[in-house]
Design a protein around this motif. Structure first.
Motif, short mmCIF file in Angstrom:
data_model
loop_
_atom_site.label_atom_id
_atom_site.label_comp_id
_atom_site.label_asym_id
_atom_site.label_seq_id
_atom_site.Cartn_x
_atom_site.Cartn_y
_atom_site.Cartn_z
N ALA A 186 0.84 -1.21 0.00
CA ALA A 186 0.00 0.00 0.00
C ALA A 186 0.87 1.25 0.00
O ALA A 186 0.58 2.23 -0.70
CB ALA A 186 -0.94 -0.01 1.20
N ARG B 238 -7.84 -0.22 -0.63
CA ARG B 238 -7.30 0.40 0.58
C ARG B 238 -7.16 -0.68 1.65
O ARG B 238 -8.14 -1.33 2.03
CB ARG B 238 -8.22 1.52 1.06
CG ARG B 238 -7.62 2.30 2.22
CD ARG B 238 -8.33 3.62 2.45
NE ARG B 238 -7.82 4.25 3.66
CZ ARG B 238 -6.75 5.06 3.69
NH1 ARG B 238 -6.12 5.34 2.57
NH2 ARG B 238 -6.32 5.57 4.83
N GLU B 242 -3.88 1.08 6.47
CA GLU B 242 -3.59 2.41 5.91
C GLU B 242 -4.06 3.57 6.78
O GLU B 242 -3.40 4.60 6.84
CB GLU B 242 -4.15 2.52 4.48
CG GLU B 242 -3.36 1.66 3.50
CD GLU B 242 -3.73 1.91 2.05
OE1 GLU B 242 -3.61 3.05 1.58
OE2 GLU B 242 -4.15 0.96 1.37
#
Lengths: 355, 355
Positions: A186, B238, B242
């Motif tokens: 990510a 996502r 995160e």
């Protein structure tokens, strides 16, 4: 999956749709592509072009070889396509993947051309492969050898379409993306986004790749190669590994569309399946020291394959390598030994067809 | 090192230069700064302001507590400075670093204010600390407890000025920066540079910090905290970690000048010393699973301390913690046990002065 809409373009010139592998005299070294309609989990039906390469005589047992997200259809150098392939060392004479004894099939992953800017799943890749097998007239793969992303795709194929492969070898990939590895990826995607913010797409992608390189390799290797003291250049500290990493980043940028990287990277993080659904005998190969796929996840995968009620059965092989996640590409002899044994088992199970 | 040029500004109001700790009635909770002339290895003589905090009665054995590059002079909450410190849990009543029994000294590192945009060395930090000890009239520290960057600075102090400390506790830091960890930091600095390309300094620094967070923690912790499946938001994947990483990045950006981060990060990579030069008894604390300081480097450090001809002697304590490099900040009980034993040894060696 139907292939009614498959258009077929083979290079060099193969005019007709090939039928079952053992009955058609295809070119021994063939690069082709088909247009398919693929029902993507997150984007509905899309027309995509699926590019593949076949190497080895028709009639040989077909082994699909699938690598990481930056791998492609060209596995090994051949007379027609003489540049080195991404798994060149493993497909040499005498090796388990010797094209004199196996017919090697490989693809460019869906999304690898950068034209499909939507979330992709490993299950989408598996469904695309089934359409390719239909188009090529391959009823069942002798084996699917998948490394990294390829292992994830192979697990999905074995879960969703177990009748299309006899055996799976899943190297450095498990039934889920590990949360720490997902976080690492990510952040790599954020590096790309930071680059895109300022029209520095190439710098962003290069930086992402460089962080990825750290996840593919190990401290042991870096200690051996980059132990020199840092230098101070133009008032800034520059570490010994930076030249190597810069070169790796630049090389990657030169051959990779930004969208391809982003969507295939995401696809790893979307990957989750129940090992009990894997419907074929499976050899799981884990590398101690792999910073993306912890040994515990490979163990959990194999235990799931062998669980009561599971449709597959599995065995675990563990390597320790200073190359970590990249051991498949580096530990040629040891990986080959494992592939030899796994494909021998597949040969035995084939009842009469042997390599 | 002379402190002829040291100017002294203490807050709250302390008018005169303090003399030796046991003979002057300093405020029990004191925050101050001195201006020193420091001979930097890579930038010549510079005037720098060195900020410190002292907590605990004069006359108590002075322990300098030094943390990572984002630590600072405020170790623990006190009546005068009630906000939590960076090592708050370790300096509570009954702990080894209880300010009722030790006088705690801590600094903002040279460069931490972002005003010194030149390469800095851990040896520069050690030399600055000597000037501070001179200014405060502290002949010799009872102990130096250093964690991460603080361990590196402590090793330099013990190598360059062994008469200024009785004992060193070096947690999660060794005699060299590991090449893999250096590569990781170098890429973080590139993330900052990518941000700086077009005035997105905050985004670059945030991303660097987020990558750093991965190096401070472990896959085990992420697996426990961030096992949820990723979401697709606005067409992008996502991952579960995160939100946490974004928050960590934003928090860091709010309190850290970009130059401070860059120069202190570089300083870790410039760090190299011969363990045989460490001139005081040293407890090395290693954390199995630390992704920045491999256990092998801590072992090599201790072996070097104990080598024939070495001026110091050392012992190794090993923890296994899911917090990896950050275990010092998280494993309060276990770290405290180690500190209790190490400081007890220092007490014994002090011949008559005990806590």
């Amino acid at each position: 999956m139907s292939f009614v809409n498959a258009a077929f373009h083979a290079v060099p010139s193969v005019q007709s749709l090939p039928a079952y592998e053992s009955s058609v005299d295809l070119a021994r070294e063939l690069r082709g592509e088909i247009d398919i309609r693929l029902d993507l989990r997150h984007a509905g039906i899309r027309q995509v072009t699926l590019r593949y390469e076949l190497l080895g005589d028709a009639g040989l047992p077909v082994v699909l070889v699938a690598g990481g997200i930056s791998a492609h259809r060209h596995v090994v150098a051949s007379a027609t396509f003489p540049e080195n392939g991404w798994a060149n060392a493993l497909a040499q004479p005498g090796r388990a993947l010797d094209p004199a004894h196996r017919r090697l099939l490989a693809i460019d992953y869906v999304g690898a051309d950068g034209k499909l800017d939507v979330p992709l799943e490993t299950a989408d890749q598996a469904d695309a492969i089934v359409q390719l097998l239909d188009a090529l007239g391959i009823a069942r793969l002798h084996a699917f050898v998948g490394y990294s992303y390829g292992a994830l795709v192979g697990l999905q194929l074995a879960a969703r379409h177990p009748d299309r492969l006899r055996r799976l070898v899943a190297v450095s990939g498990a039934h889920r993306a590990h949360p720490y590895a997902s976080a690492w990826r990510a952040l790599q995607r954020k590096a790309v986004a930071l680059g895109q913010l300022q029209c520095a797409d190439a710098q962003g992608l290069s930086l992402a790749r460089q962080f990825a390189m750290l996840s593919y390799r190990t401290p042991e290797e870096f200690d051996e190669r980059f132990d020199a003291a840092p230098e101070i250049i133009n008032g800034r500290v520059r570490c010994a590994a930076e030249d190597y990493l810069d070169a790796a980043g630049a090389q990657y940028v030169a051959r990779t569309p930004v969208n391809a990287y982003l969507r295939l990277s995401e696809s790893i993080d979307l990957h989750r399946l129940d090992p009990a659904r894997v419907g074929v005998p499976t050899t799981v190969v884990a590398v101690e020291g792999d910073r993306l796929v912890p040994l515990a996840d490979s163990v959990a995968l194999v235990e799931g394959l062998n669980a009561p009620g599971a449709s597959g059965r599995g065995q675990l092989r563990v390597l320790r390598s200073p190359y970590g996640h990249d051991a498949f590409l580096k530990e040629t002899d040891r990986i080959d030994n494992i592939l030899v044994a796994a494909l021998r088992d597949a040969d035995r199970n084939e009842n009469g067809v042997s390599a």
